[in-house]
Design an enzyme around this catalytic site. Structure first.
Site, short mmCIF file in Angstrom:
data_model
loop_
_atom_site.label_atom_id
_atom_site.label_comp_id
_atom_site.label_asym_id
_atom_site.label_seq_id
_atom_site.Cartn_x
_atom_site.Cartn_y
_atom_site.Cartn_z
N ARG A 60 0.81 -1.24 0.00
CA ARG A 60 0.00 0.00 0.00
C ARG A 60 0.84 1.27 0.00
NH1 ARG A 60 -3.20 -3.03 3.77
NH2 ARG A 60 -4.89 -4.02 2.63
N LYS B 123 2.43 10.98 -11.85
CA LYS B 123 1.56 10.07 -12.61
C LYS B 123 2.32 8.77 -12.81
CE LYS B 123 -1.59 12.95 -15.29
NZ LYS B 123 -1.97 13.42 -16.64
N GLU C 97 8.27 16.81 -26.03
CA GLU C 97 7.69 17.25 -24.74
C GLU C 97 8.30 18.59 -24.32
OE1 GLU C 97 5.10 15.77 -23.44
OE2 GLU C 97 5.25 13.59 -23.58
N LYS D 144 6.33 22.51 -15.31
CA LYS D 144 5.55 21.35 -14.88
C LYS D 144 5.29 21.40 -13.37
CE LYS D 144 4.35 16.64 -15.28
NZ LYS D 144 4.48 15.33 -15.88
N GLU E 297 -5.30 16.49 -11.67
CA GLU E 297 -5.89 16.86 -12.95
C GLU E 297 -7.40 17.13 -12.85
OE1 GLU E 297 -3.94 14.95 -16.35
OE2 GLU E 297 -5.82 15.13 -17.43
N ARG F 63 -4.12 20.82 -14.97
CA ARG F 63 -3.08 19.87 -15.36
C ARG F 63 -3.32 19.27 -16.75
NH1 ARG F 63 0.12 15.33 -11.75
NH2 ARG F 63 1.36 14.55 -13.48
N ASN G 79 -1.40 17.62 -21.43
CA ASN G 79 -1.76 16.57 -22.39
C ASN G 79 -1.96 17.10 -23.80
OD1 ASN G 79 -1.76 14.29 -20.69
ND2 ASN G 79 -3.65 15.02 -19.77
N HIS H 147 -1.69 14.82 -26.78
CA HIS H 147 -1.74 13.43 -26.32
C HIS H 147 -2.99 12.68 -26.77
CE1 HIS H 147 1.62 14.84 -23.99
NE2 HIS H 147 1.77 13.70 -23.34
N HIS I 187 -1.96 9.42 -28.23
CA HIS I 187 -2.26 8.11 -27.61
C HIS I 187 -2.98 7.20 -28.61
CE1 HIS I 187 -1.98 9.56 -23.13
NE2 HIS I 187 -0.81 9.44 -23.71
N HIS J 180 6.68 7.33 -27.82
CA HIS J 180 5.67 8.19 -27.21
C HIS J 180 5.85 9.66 -27.63
CE1 HIS J 180 2.92 9.83 -24.23
NE2 HIS J 180 3.88 10.62 -23.79
P1 NAD Z 1 11.49 4.73 -22.57
O1 NAD Z 1 11.36 4.67 -21.12
O2 NAD Z 1 10.98 3.60 -23.37
O3 NAD Z 1 13.01 4.99 -22.95
C1 NAD Z 1 13.36 5.10 -24.28
C2 NAD Z 1 14.47 4.13 -24.69
O4 NAD Z 1 15.73 4.68 -24.34
C3 NAD Z 1 14.41 2.78 -24.03
O5 NAD Z 1 14.85 1.79 -24.94
C4 NAD Z 1 15.41 2.91 -22.89
O6 NAD Z 1 15.94 1.69 -22.46
C5 NAD Z 1 16.47 3.76 -23.54
N1 NAD Z 1 17.26 4.59 -22.63
C6 NAD Z 1 16.79 5.29 -21.58
N2 NAD Z 1 17.76 6.04 -21.07
C7 NAD Z 1 18.86 5.81 -21.80
C8 NAD Z 1 20.18 6.31 -21.77
N3 NAD Z 1 20.54 7.25 -20.90
N4 NAD Z 1 21.07 5.84 -22.65
C9 NAD Z 1 20.68 4.92 -23.57
N5 NAD Z 1 19.45 4.43 -23.68
C10 NAD Z 1 18.55 4.87 -22.80
O7 NAD Z 1 10.75 6.03 -23.16
P2 NAD Z 1 10.61 7.53 -22.63
O8 NAD Z 1 10.46 8.34 -23.85
O9 NAD Z 1 11.62 7.88 -21.63
O10 NAD Z 1 9.21 7.49 -21.85
C11 NAD Z 1 8.00 7.23 -22.51
C12 NAD Z 1 7.02 6.74 -21.49
O11 NAD Z 1 6.79 7.77 -20.53
C13 NAD Z 1 5.66 6.39 -22.07
O12 NAD Z 1 5.22 5.18 -21.56
C14 NAD Z 1 4.76 7.52 -21.60
O13 NAD Z 1 3.44 7.13 -21.46
C15 NAD Z 1 5.39 7.88 -20.29
N6 NAD Z 1 5.12 9.25 -19.86
C16 NAD Z 1 4.66 9.43 -18.60
C17 NAD Z 1 4.42 10.70 -18.12
C18 NAD Z 1 4.00 10.91 -16.70
O14 NAD Z 1 3.63 12.04 -16.33
N7 NAD Z 1 4.08 9.91 -15.86
C19 NAD Z 1 4.64 11.82 -18.95
C20 NAD Z 1 5.11 11.60 -20.24
C21 NAD Z 1 5.35 10.30 -20.68
N1 GLY Z 2 2.44 14.32 -18.79
C1 GLY Z 2 1.16 14.73 -18.38
C2 GLY Z 2 1.04 14.97 -16.92
O1 GLY Z 2 1.96 14.77 -16.16
O2 GLY Z 2 0.00 15.36 -16.48
#
Ligand code: NAD
Ligand code: GLY
Length: 379
Positions: free
Chosen positions: A135, A157, A199, A241, A251, A255, A259, A262, A266, A279
């Site tokens: 939890r 998030k 982003e 942010k 949100e 917030r 998006n 998005h 998405h 993404h």
């Molecule tokens: P990812 O986590 O898939 O990383 C991208 C690629 O780069 C992967 O293959 C990873 O292994 C590699 N990598 C990461 N760091 C590296 C480094 N320093 N050197 C070499 N390779 C490296 O993708 P991302 O773009 O970081 O994140 C996308 C995800 O984030 C999506 O699932 C999206 O939905 C989520 N997201 C969440 C929020 C939130 O507010 N929580 C906001 C935006 C995106």
């Molecule tokens: N990336 C969208 C949020 O954090 O709300």
């Protein structure tokens, strides 16, 4: 280490900048700087615990996990590392369960602190695991992609994808600390850097057109990974942010501006199959589509749409919407169907984040016919 890594090490002062995110007793610092993975002092205010668990993936763990482990050694009796499969396609229940399997196997208690070492996929899944294991246990975000440093690691998030919809299962759960070590960006593939720039660009039209002007003027330096330029971009994005999320954690309203792009994005990710487009690529193309929709509704002019599209293209992000089904009509139908599975949808209506005027957003519905026009125009 490649030459851009050496540049990062030589040009930026070693000290870190701090952006604070305010949530009363859950407030935390975002540290931005170079070689922070080696800086044990940053972790000194974390809650006391005897076990730490680094959650990473098969790409990042071999490069960075050992360094983080060495830095944490003085603080924790035991440090485990969980290595997940790499990729958006693995942001699933099955992978999440691998984390729980190991936490239980290692007899992790309620004080065990999780460290998410990786991009947004690792960050979102580790955060969700931290929110739900016993939890709730403390966790730290150590983002290693540009996208994760400017967006996903900040604001709490967390979650996983469902085959029917992106990020549809998750929780709001804040980390205790975010550590953006800019030196990790030196090993990031160019395509991932570009995806992260989507982003970065997003923060301009939604909140700060002075920053947008700055990105336009500095896009070549960003693509060349100029250290000081990257440092400014990460800091400004985190400031925006932190301000937005500090006002509206869950949100309820504001917030949603984060998006922008998005809703279309998405649909692209789910429609093509997770991982086919990154993404950030889907969000970049989605921002062009959302800007086009804003223009068709009469909110912004074509010059703004052209300016945004040009910057997104220059960042190396696709701006032509992919076909999600065969045939022009079927394609729009498929987009609309996918966009209905969106957390912003209410009573079956899709809510779009539109640009009211550059630097300011509006959340509203749009006639299907206009959306179809945008999909056709962008395809
Ligand atoms: P990812 O986590 O898939 O990383 C991208 C690629 O780069 C992967 O293959 C990873 O292994 C590699 N990598 C990461 N760091 C590296 C480094 N320093 N050197 C070499 N390779 C490296 O993708 P991302 O773009 O970081 O994140 C996308 C995800 O984030 C999506 O699932 C999206 O939905 C989520 N997201 C969440 C929020 C939130 O507010 N929580 C906001 C935006 C995106
Ligand atoms: N990336 C969208 C949020 O954090 O709300």
């Amino acid at each position: 280490m490649n030459s851009s890594a050496n540049l990062v090490h030589s040009l930026i002062p070693k000290n870190s900048e701090i952006v604070r995110i305010e949530f009363a007793e859950r407030s935390y610092n975002i540290h931005i700087g170079v070689s922070l993975l080696d800086d044990a002092d940053i972790f000194q205010h974390l809650p006391k615990a005897s076990i730490a668990v680094i959650v990473s993936n098969t790409t990042i763990a071999p490069i960075y996990a050992k360094r983080l482990q060495t830095t944490l050694q003085g603080r924790y009796k035991t440090i485990h590392t969980i290595v997940l499969p790499d990729g958006e396609a693995y942001k699933t229940w099955q992978t999440l369960n691998l984390i729980f399997d190991d936490l239980l196997k290692y007899s992790c208690d309620r004080k065990t602190t999780l460290f998410a070492l990786g991009g947004g996929v690792v960050g979102d899944m580790t955060g969700f695991a931290a929110a739900s294991y016993m939890r709730g246990v403390p966790f730290v975000q150590v983002p290693t992609t540009l996208l994760a440093q400017v967006d996903s690691s900040v604001g709490g998030k967390t979650g996983i994808n469902h085959p029917l919809g992106k990020n549809m299962v998750g929780a709001f759960y804040q980390p205790h600390l975010v550590l953006c070590d800019l030196s990790t960006l030196s090993t990031l593939p160019a395509r991932e850097l570009s995806a992260g720039l989507a982003e970065v660009i997003k923060y301009g039209p939604i909140a700060d057109m002075v920053f947008f002007d700055w990105i336009e003027a500095n896009i070549d330096a960003l693509l060349a990974r100029d250290p000081a330029t990257l440092a400014h971009a990460v800091k400004r994005c985190c400031e925006i942010k932190a301000s937005v999320v500090g006002q509206d954690e869950r949100e309820a309203g504001l917030r949603a501006i984060l998006n922008f792009g998005h809703t279309f994005g998405h649909a692209i990710e789910a429609g093509l199959g997770y991982g086919a487009w990154l993404h950030g690529e889907a969000v970049g193309c989605g921002m062009v589509m959302a800007a086009q929709l804003s223009q068709r509704i009469g909110l912004v002019d074509t010059a703004f749409v052209a300016r945004l599209t040009a910057l997104i293209q220059k960042a190396g992000i696709p701006t032509v919407a992919p076909a999600l089904a065969v045939g022009a009509k079927a394609n729009a139908d498929r987009y609309l169907e996918l966009m209905h599975v969106d957390k912003k949808a209410e009573a079956g209506e899709i809510k779009f984040i539109l640009i009211n005027q550059p630097g300011q957003c509006l959340v509203q519905t749009a006639a299907d016919e206009l959306v179809r026009e945008v999909i056709a125009a962008c395809s």
